[in-house]
Structure formats: C-alpha cells, structure tokens
Design an enzyme around this catalytic site. Structure first.
Site, PDB file in Angstrom:
ATOM      1  N   ARG A 108      39.647  28.618  36.456  1.00 20.84           N
ATOM      2  CA  ARG A 108      39.463  29.947  35.880  1.00 20.84           C
ATOM      3  C   ARG A 108      38.073  30.484  36.210  1.00 20.84           C
ATOM      4  O   ARG A 108      37.109  29.736  36.337  1.00 20.84           O
ATOM      5  CB  ARG A 108      39.670  29.920  34.365  1.00 20.84           C
ATOM      6  CG  ARG A 108      38.537  29.285  33.583  1.00 20.84           C
ATOM      7  CD  ARG A 108      38.784  29.337  32.077  1.00 20.84           C
ATOM      8  NE  ARG A 108      37.656  28.765  31.345  1.00 20.84           N
ATOM      9  CZ  ARG A 108      37.678  28.442  30.065  1.00 20.84           C
ATOM     10  NH1 ARG A 108      38.794  28.596  29.356  1.00 20.84           N
ATOM     11  NH2 ARG A 108      36.609  27.940  29.477  1.00 20.84           N
ATOM     12  N   SER A 109      38.014  31.797  36.345  1.00 21.01           N
ATOM     13  CA  SER A 109      36.723  32.451  36.547  1.00 21.01           C
ATOM     14  C   SER A 109      36.302  33.186  35.280  1.00 21.01           C
ATOM     15  O   SER A 109      35.143  33.132  34.877  1.00 21.01           O
ATOM     16  CB  SER A 109      36.782  33.406  37.735  1.00 21.01           C
ATOM     17  OG  SER A 109      37.839  34.330  37.609  1.00 21.01           O
ATOM     18  N   ASN A 475      48.453  41.245  37.014  1.00 22.62           N
ATOM     19  CA  ASN A 475      47.316  40.889  36.163  1.00 22.62           C
ATOM     20  C   ASN A 475      47.627  41.029  34.678  1.00 22.62           C
ATOM     21  O   ASN A 475      46.825  40.632  33.838  1.00 22.62           O
ATOM     22  CB  ASN A 475      46.088  41.721  36.512  1.00 22.62           C
ATOM     23  CG  ASN A 475      45.210  41.042  37.556  1.00 22.62           C
ATOM     24  OD1 ASN A 475      45.525  39.954  38.022  1.00 22.62           O
ATOM     25  ND2 ASN A 475      44.108  41.657  37.923  1.00 22.62           N
ATOM     26  N   TYR A 476      48.797  41.589  34.351  1.00 16.94           N
ATOM     27  CA  TYR A 476      49.312  41.527  32.986  1.00 16.94           C
ATOM     28  C   TYR A 476      50.434  40.479  32.982  1.00 16.94           C
ATOM     29  O   TYR A 476      51.600  40.771  32.724  1.00 16.94           O
ATOM     30  CB  TYR A 476      49.857  42.875  32.523  1.00 16.94           C
ATOM     31  CG  TYR A 476      48.831  43.973  32.438  1.00 16.94           C
ATOM     32  CD1 TYR A 476      47.475  43.696  32.298  1.00 16.94           C
ATOM     33  CD2 TYR A 476      49.211  45.309  32.499  1.00 16.94           C
ATOM     34  CE1 TYR A 476      46.536  44.702  32.226  1.00 16.94           C
ATOM     35  CE2 TYR A 476      48.279  46.333  32.413  1.00 16.94           C
ATOM     36  CZ  TYR A 476      46.939  46.025  32.284  1.00 16.94           C
ATOM     37  OH  TYR A 476      46.012  47.030  32.210  1.00 16.94           O
TER      38      TYR A 476
END
Length: 535
Positions: A108-109, A475-476
């Site tokens: 994860r970022s 991205n959702y």
C-alpha cells in the site's frame, strides 16, 4: 458413548502440537524472509522496518493509513508482518524474496483502497504487507514542467511541493489530500481540474516500477504496453509503483471556489435536474460537483435531503458569475457566495479543511475520513428524470448517514479516447456517481444493515445509469461486482467485474498481464487475471 480422559488428553496434545507447528512455521517464514532481504538488498535492512503481529507497534502501523475500519476488525485476516522499505532496493528485495519463498505479498502507498485490498486479504493467507509510506520524496522541476514523486507521498504533499516552487503550476489529481499518489494514479486519479486537463493518469510522463522478477523498470525499459497498463489499469496487478514522473499544468494566480446548498424545500430537485443537463457542457474551467446528503432542517428538525454544489473555477469571480448567469442561472449564485483564492488554498477548500487552515497541513497527510463504510459507483449518460430523483430521495431518507457525490464530466474528459489509457469512461458520460454509507459501530449487525441499504439503492438506480456494461470506477473498488479465485480467474470470470471497470480495455489489460506477470505473482481479489490464451 463418553470419550475417555485418555482420548481427551491426546486430542488436546494434538491441537497444541498443531498450534505450535503453525506458530513455528510462521516464525520461520519471517526469519527466512529477513535473511533473504539481507542477501538481496543493496542497502542494509534495519530490524525496525519489519514488524510482526507480536510487536506492540503492529496495530498502529497497520492502522496508520487504513481508511476503512471494516477491514481492521478482528475477523479479517491481517498481514503476518509488515515490511516498511526505506529505499527502492528494499522493494526489489521484497519481491525477489516473496517470490522465492512463495509468500503472498500485498502493498500500500496510502491505504485508501475502498475494500482494503492493500492491507487485508479475503482469499489468501498467510500474507505479508509492504508499507511504502517511507518512500515519499518529491522533486519538482518547474523549468521542465514536471515532477518525480515517490509512491508513498500523498496527493496533498505533491500539491504543496509544487506550490512551493510556483503559484501558477498544479497537477490534476484527487480531491482528497491524504491519498497515496502511488495507488491513486493506477486507477485514473480524477479531481477538480479533470474537465480542463483530464485525469492524473492522463498527465504521467514516466514511471519507475518493480516488476514480477524484482527488476526496476522505467518507461523505456518496461515498454509502451506495460506503461499503458499501469496508468489506470488498477493497482497491484502489473508491479509495485516506486515513483511517477508527472506533467505539471498551468493554473491562474487567482481561482474561485464556492459551495451553495439547496434543500428539497428550496427546489433542490428541479435545480439538480438542470445541473444534469448542463454540468458536462459548462466552460471547461468550471467544475461543479454535487454532494447529496441528509440533514435536519426547519423548526421541527425534520430530516430532508440537501444538495450542496461544491465548485472550483480556474479564473476570477467576475468571469465565473458571467459563466453561471449564462449557463446555470437556476442555482442563483451570487458574488458573496464566491471566494477568490490561490490554487493551493482551493485544494484545502475542496478537501474540506476549515477556512483558516494553512497549506502546510497538507504535509501531515492526515485523512479527514476514517470509519466503517461501503461505497459503490455508477456513470450516467442520460439525465435522471425528476420522478427518478424523487424515488432516490425516499431511499436516502431511510439511511442514517448516506452520501452521494456527483462529479461532472465533459470538457477534456470527452476529448480523450477511451483506449488512450485503461480508464475508459470518457465521451458520452454526463457525470459519475459515488454512493457511500458510513457507520461507527463495529458489529456485524450494523455492517449488514448499512450494506443492505446501499445495495438496495444501487439496484434502484440501475434503470438510470450506464448499461452493457453497467460501468464502475476502479478506484472505488467494489467486491460486490465479483472476485478472483485464490490464485487466478479465467478471462470470463474476470470480465464480470473487469468489463465494468475497463470496458473493452479489459482484454488488452489481460494480454499485458499475461506477458509481464504470467505466474500471477501480483494478485488480489480483483487483480487482472493472467490468462493469455483466453484473451
């Protein structure tokens, strides 16, 4: 017949032995991984960068950027340990070692994955997590109109560092300032300048990634197909993003923002119906999104639906008013509604920070939103009639804390081809809908109640949104659309959700995946499947 005490004792010993064996095996995984890291990294690996579940710091590291509390409950499998690389060679070594030792890897970022896929796993355990939060350098080159930004930097940090160098440069990415830039761009990255400049992913010049073989590749080394796939093809399918080279865009010294609320009692339905007809056709310098929620109003405190028009205009208030009076007078915008400010301060305004907040707060990377939630998305290609809106209002009033966000398209978004990058939602879309329900009780009963509600609303809206496929924004992330099997899915299985996110681009994504990661090392519940023959 009663079980003898001897049999009971034997059963207890077997269970204890099995538990000890599992614990020993997991300990050996960590030890072998650390040893392998030391052997394969150009830089020493401090012991402090590996944190397992027995470490008192584990919960705080895991929770630090995780946004959705649904995936932090005890029942959800956690990473066996968290590795926080300090440089690129550490990431390389992590991939090499995870592949060699056959350990499933998540990374994860910024932790904003709506279904927690960067730090939780519904389908595969044990697994380990790479936390890229220490890789956050930002180098802005105003002369070149570009910047190199590492994956762990937040969108807010990127905006701030650009504004440090220039008040007339910006970048067209997300409205939420705590998004990690690494994962954000992999899904497209839309924001309040999308109608002027397109998505963040439309404005990427180069990238550095670690591929499935542990090699660091830039655009030239990975090739154009691979470079195409990482810009909007969804996170964690094609490699680990180390850094993006982004193209800066011009912004005026003065921009204007406003927020105008309208309740049902103030004619919200008719005003919104008009917005549906004009939002994608407005001046491309103007972005007006609509935030729809439920609040108490009037002397009796009865609940009502409120529509809040939240906008950024790349220009001064005088020109904005001319545009609005010509194109959308129904909203009744006045000069006192308009706030002239700098672009960097507009970022704070759109993100929801209090009015006197200094821009330096963007360097803290703090999220204003962290609770239990479920989200879904849709794209709308024809205006929803007033009768459809009235049915929606009834359903919103059934829920405790519903939120819908309608984001306008048109402008540059309609001028870019559907196949230019994997993100396909371009010409023909009037606006995008995000549905959100959130709650604060960590019980299964609460989760079931609110998730059932959002699914009912989503079903109701099916008559008014895009069809064949009913499109969604990657991205959702929404696991209701479908999930992979443990290690892979077929092309047809993946198409169930892949066609919704990527439309016709899904086939090309599968072809790229099958070429660059044929063993499907980078995988999760909705990663692109590696099934070249079928594709």
């Amino acid at each position: 017949m009663a079980i003898s005490s001897t049999c009971t004792l034997a059963l207890i010993l077997v269970l204890l032995s099995a538990s000890w064996a599992i614990s020993t095996d997991l300990t050996s995984i960590q030890e072998n991984f650390i040893q392998c890291l030391d052997e394969n990294s150009e830089h020493p690996i401090p012991t402090s960068v590996v944190c397992d579940q027995s470490n008192s710091s584990f919960p705080s590291i895991l929770n630090s950027t995780a946004q959705n509390l649904r995936y932090l409950t005890p029942s959800v499998p956690k990473p066996q340990f968290i590795f926080t690389p300090l440089n690129e060679s550490h990431v390389q070594a992590a991939v090499i070692c995870a592949k060699k030792l056959q350990i499933h890897l998540r990374f994860r970022s910024g932790g904003h994955d709506y279904e927690g896929l960067s730090y939780a796993s519904e389908i595969e355990t044990p697994f380990i997590m790479l936390d890229l939060s220490k890789l956050r350098s930002i180098n802005v080159d105003i002369v070149d109109n570009s910047a190199w930004v590492q994956a762990g930097a937040t969108v807010g940090e990127v905006y701030y560092r650009i504004s440090e160098k220039s008040q007339i440069h910006g970048f067209p990415a997300g409205l939420c300032s705590s998004l990690g830039i690494g994962g954000h761009i992999t899904g497209g990255a839309y924001g309040s300048m999308m109608r002027k400049y397109g998505l963040g992913a439309d404005n990427v010049l180069d990238a550095r990634i670690v591929d499935a073989n542990g090699k660091i590749l830039d655009r030239a080394a990975m090739g154009e197909d691979h470079f195409w796939a990482i810009r909007g093809g969804g996170g964690a399918s094609f490699g680990i993003i180390l850094a993006w080279k982004i193209k800066l865009v011009p912004v005026p010294e003065t921009v204007t923002v406003f927020t105008v609320p309208r309740t049902l009692e103030e004619g919200a339905t008719k005003i919104l119906y008009k917005w549906e007809q004009v939002a994608d056709k407005l001046d491309e310098d103007l972005f007006i999104r609509v935030m729809i929620s439920v609040k108490k109003a009037g002397q009796k405190g009865e609940r009502t639906v409120t529509t809040s028009y939240n906008a950024l205009f790349l220009g001064d208030a005088e020109r904005l008013l001319r545009v609005m009076n010509q194109s959308f007078p129904e909203l009744g915008l006045t000069r006192k509604d308009c706030i002239e400010t700098s672009w960097i301060k507009s970022v704070l305004y759109i993100a929801g920070f209090p009015s006197e907040t200094p821009p330096q707060v963007l360097l803290e990377g703090k999220s204003l939103f962290k609770n239990y939630f479920k989200a879904k998305s849709d794209f709308v290609q024809l205006p929803i009639p007033e009768t459809g809106l009235e049915g929606l209002w009834k359903r919103l009033l059934e829920e405790d804390s519903p939120l819908m966000i309608w984001n306008p398209y048109g402008g540059m978004m309609a001028n870019i081809s559907e196949s230019e990058i994997p993100f396909p939602h371009r010409k023909g879309n009037l606006f995008k809908i995000q549905y959100v329900t959130s709650w604060y009780e960590g019980t299964q009963e609460a989760a079931t109640k609110h998730m059932d509600w959002i699914r009912r609303v989503y079903d109701y809206m099916g008559a008014y949104v895009s069809q064949s496929p009913r499109a969604a924004y990657v991205n959702y992330r929404d696991l209701d659309l479908g999930m992979n099997n443990k290690t892979n899915s077929s092309f047809s299985e993946g198409s169930v959700w892949g066609a919704r996110y990527f439309k016709a681009n899904f086939r090309r994504l599968v072809q790229v995946k099958s070429k660059v990661d044929p063993e499907n090392f980078f995988r999760h519940e909705q990663s692109i499947p590696a099934v070249m023959d079928e594709a």
